[in-house]
Design a protein around this motif. Structure first.
Motif, PDB file in Angstrom:
ATOM      1  N   ASP A  86     -15.833   1.037 -21.311  1.00  0.00           N
ATOM      2  CA  ASP A  86     -14.213   1.167 -20.772  1.00  0.00           C
ATOM      3  C   ASP A  86     -13.822  -0.116 -20.124  1.00  0.00           C
ATOM      4  OD1 ASP A  86     -15.002   2.686 -17.540  1.00  0.00           O
ATOM      5  OD2 ASP A  86     -15.586   0.852 -18.364  1.00  0.00           O
ATOM      6  N   GLY A  87     -14.655  -1.359 -20.396  1.00  0.00           N
ATOM      7  CA  GLY A  87     -14.495  -2.543 -20.080  1.00  0.00           C
ATOM      8  C   GLY A  87     -14.724  -2.973 -18.656  1.00  0.00           C
ATOM      9  N   ASN A  88     -14.734  -1.879 -17.557  1.00  0.00           N
ATOM     10  CA  ASN A  88     -15.040  -2.530 -16.245  1.00  0.00           C
ATOM     11  C   ASN A  88     -15.333  -1.118 -15.475  1.00  0.00           C
ATOM     12  OD1 ASN A  88     -13.837  -2.690 -12.976  1.00  0.00           O
ATOM     13  ND2 ASN A  88     -14.881  -4.501 -13.917  1.00  0.00           N
ATOM     14  N   GLY A  89     -17.050  -0.834 -15.676  1.00  0.00           N
ATOM     15  CA  GLY A  89     -17.399   0.383 -15.079  1.00  0.00           C
ATOM     16  C   GLY A  89     -18.787   0.511 -15.781  1.00  0.00           C
ATOM     17  N   THR A  90     -19.133   1.581 -15.940  1.00  0.00           N
ATOM     18  CA  THR A  90     -20.563   2.018 -16.589  1.00  0.00           C
ATOM     19  C   THR A  90     -20.910   1.210 -17.792  1.00  0.00           C
ATOM     20  OG1 THR A  90     -19.799   4.292 -16.102  1.00  0.00           O
ATOM     21  CG2 THR A  90     -21.873   4.139 -16.961  1.00  0.00           C
ATOM     22  N   LEU A  91     -22.026   0.603 -17.667  1.00  0.00           N
ATOM     23  CA  LEU A  91     -22.805  -0.186 -18.609  1.00  0.00           C
ATOM     24  C   LEU A  91     -23.396   0.954 -19.908  1.00  0.00           C
ATOM     25  CD1 LEU A  91     -25.202  -2.574 -17.087  1.00  0.00           C
ATOM     26  CD2 LEU A  91     -22.773  -2.597 -17.636  1.00  0.00           C
ATOM     27  N   ASN A  92     -23.262   0.481 -21.049  1.00  0.00           N
ATOM     28  CA  ASN A  92     -24.009   0.986 -21.981  1.00  0.00           C
ATOM     29  C   ASN A  92     -25.037   0.683 -22.640  1.00  0.00           C
ATOM     30  OD1 ASN A  92     -24.267   2.535 -24.455  1.00  0.00           O
ATOM     31  ND2 ASN A  92     -22.934   1.321 -25.628  1.00  0.00           N
ATOM     32  N   PRO A  93     -26.390   1.131 -22.190  1.00  0.00           N
ATOM     33  CA  PRO A  93     -27.615   0.371 -22.521  1.00  0.00           C
ATOM     34  C   PRO A  93     -28.008   0.233 -24.154  1.00  0.00           C
ATOM     35  CG  PRO A  93     -28.016   2.248 -20.999  1.00  0.00           C
ATOM     36  CD  PRO A  93     -26.429   2.244 -21.486  1.00  0.00           C
ATOM     37  N   LYS A  94     -27.407   0.819 -24.834  1.00  0.00           N
ATOM     38  CA  LYS A  94     -27.508   0.819 -26.163  1.00  0.00           C
ATOM     39  C   LYS A  94     -26.820  -0.378 -26.883  1.00  0.00           C
ATOM     40  CE  LYS A  94     -28.779   5.557 -27.721  1.00  0.00           C
ATOM     41  NZ  LYS A  94     -27.998   6.660 -28.511  1.00  0.00           N
ATOM     42  N   GLY A  95     -25.460  -0.499 -26.194  1.00  0.00           N
ATOM     43  CA  GLY A  95     -24.789  -1.812 -26.713  1.00  0.00           C
ATOM     44  C   GLY A  95     -25.370  -3.156 -26.059  1.00  0.00           C
ATOM     45  N   LEU A  96     -25.865  -3.196 -24.967  1.00  0.00           N
ATOM     46  CA  LEU A  96     -26.643  -4.238 -24.446  1.00  0.00           C
ATOM     47  C   LEU A  96     -27.859  -4.596 -25.196  1.00  0.00           C
ATOM     48  CD1 LEU A  96     -26.416  -6.433 -22.488  1.00  0.00           C
ATOM     49  CD2 LEU A  96     -27.528  -4.936 -20.598  1.00  0.00           C
TER      50      LEU A  96
END
Ligand SMILES: OC[C@@H]1[C@@H](O)[C@H](O)[C@@H](O)c2[nH]c(CCc3ccccc3)c[n+]21
Length: 444
Positions: A86-96
């Protein structure tokens, strides 16, 4: 003619939305280009980045091609909305996780990663909150940059904050030909200002945690008057401020060129002038994206720089209609050094779209692209010989890819991609570049 230093980086460049595909895989959020490319009429052939080069899944195959090519560096960008959906908030570990694996696979082949934090693909959720027109955008970007610094600064030693903020602001907010497709001089000036503040926010954040080097990649284009007439000479001077100094001055000098508010007139955001000082967060190197020069005639109706571009009748053009003008690279590099002092420079993009033939028996004969690369490397060598601290060269692009509003109709790749089968075929220019790298750029 001195050669290239042994430490010279011989690279190739790409960007996330243009090659990855799988834009919403593994929890990724949509970007403004995912949305924009779906709007009718925005992209040639209604093309999108849904598949592109399928690099998100084929990255190991592509890194094997990089190893074959012999490059010792690779410039890529991170899709912000994969890492922070969502741009500014929770990280997405799979994306990283994708970028973590990508960096490790590059290093395993002895290829130096150069990471661009932002290459035009703003999370759509942030566009819904005003995007680059929202004064909070600088903080959003700083927070996102921080996440990547923490995750990757142990392996990534060359960082770029933004790719071509001028293009983001002018094509995204003035001409409307790029995402988010808005049209307004005031919006363009405001977006540009916030992009510059975002750059400074990320550089400042890096100084607190980073151990390596950070810069920015700018599209820089020498402006030549089409005639000796005073009005054309003045128009070229105005466009030089508009295209080159508008961003270089705040980034490197901490102030806007005095002429900028005049060019924008009432559309210039007044507060911008006071806050320009914040933008000068000293960078470690400058990325120069060089493609061509501009030939300018006076055009009183042209907003904001009151100049129009013309082509010489006898000009050699690429498939984009851009004049092939290698000496402009030498001149631009020398000008930067004269104007802004000793600053390490990388050519972070240089390349040509050509009307390549289809692969035949595993070969694609693109002599025009090989000649383009050779002539621009000679121009780069000339600048080196005259004292420019040039550290590397990244050919645009490793692969044929999604060329923004042109979709897949323009091919810049050293490697041909058949988008129906995803088959890769190194072009003649790839062999030319490979042989040139093998001999360290000697005997160009
Ligand atoms: O157009 C070729 C490449 C793009 O594929 C890259 O993503 C982008 O960084 C890039 N910048 C430029 C020069 C500036 C420019 C950008 C867009 C349109 C016209 C000129 C050329 N290119």
């Amino acid at each position: 003619m001195i050669g290239f230093p042994t430490s010279f980086l011989w690279g190739a460049a790409t960007s996330a939305y243009q090659i990855e595909g799988s834009p919403l895989a593994d929890g990724a959020g949509a970007s403004i280009w995912h949305r924009f490319s779906r709007e009718p009429g925005r992209v040639v052939g209604g093309a999108t980045g849904d598949s592109a080069c399928d690099h998100y899944r084929r990255y190991r195959e592509d890194i094997a091609l990089m190893a074959w090519l012999g490059i010792n560096a690779y410039r890529f960008s991170v899709a912000w909305a994969r890492v922070v959906p969502d741009g500014n908030g929770t990280l997405n570990p799979k994306g990283l996780g994708f970028y973590d694996r990508l960096v490790d696979a590059l290093l395993a082949q002895g290829i130096e990663p150069m990471l661009t934090l932002y290459h035009w693909d703003l999370p759509a959720a942030l566009e819904d909150r005003g995007g680059w027109l929202n004064p909070d955008s600088a903080k959003w970007f700083g927070d996102y940059a921080q996440v990547l610094f923490q995750a990757l600064d142990d392996r990534v030693r060359l960082w770029l904050t933004l790719n071509e903020p001028w293009v983001s602001a002018v094509l995204g907010y003035l001409t409307g030909t790029h995402a988010p497709g808005r049209r307004g001089l005031r919006e363009a000036a405001l977006a540009a200002h916030h992009l510059l503040l975002a750059h400074a926010e990320a550089v400042t954040a890096y100084r607190a945690v980073g151990r390596h080097r950070i810069g920015i990649a700018l599209n820089l284009e020498p402006q030549y008057a089409a005639s000796a007439q005073a009005e054309d000479v003045e128009a070229a001077a105005r466009r030089h401020i508009y295209v080159n100094r508008w961003f270089l001055d705040p980034i490197l000098l901490g102030r806007y060129p005095a002429e900028i508010p005049q060019l924008f007139g009432a559309d210039w955001p007044r507060r911008a002038l006071q806050r320009a000082g914040l933008i000068r967060a000293p960078i470690d190197f400058l990325g120069v994206n060089y493609y061509s020069r501009a030939l300018v005639v006076d055009d009183p109706s042209g907003r904001p720089a009151r100049g129009r571009l013309v082509k010489r009748r006898d000009a050699q053009l690429t498939a984009m209609g851009w004049e092939i003008f290698p000496q402009g690279l030498t001149e631009m590099l020398l000008w930067i050094r004269r104007e802004y002092g000793e600053l390490p420079v990388y050519i972070t993009e240089n390349g040509a779209a050509c009307n390549d033939p289809l692969p035949e028996r595993g070969r694609v004969l693109d002599p025009g692209r090989a000649r383009f690369l050779g002539r621009h490397l000679i121009a780069a060598q000339e600048a080196l010989g005259r004292g420019v601290d040039l550290r590397g060269y990244f050919a645009w692009s490793l692969l044929d890819n999604f060329e923004w509003a042109y979709g897949y109709s323009k091919r810049f790749g050293l490697i041909h991609v058949d988008f129906a089968t995803q088959r890769r075929t190194p072009k003649m220019s790839a062999r030319f570049y490979r042989n040139l790298i093998c001999r360290g750029g000697a005997n160009l």
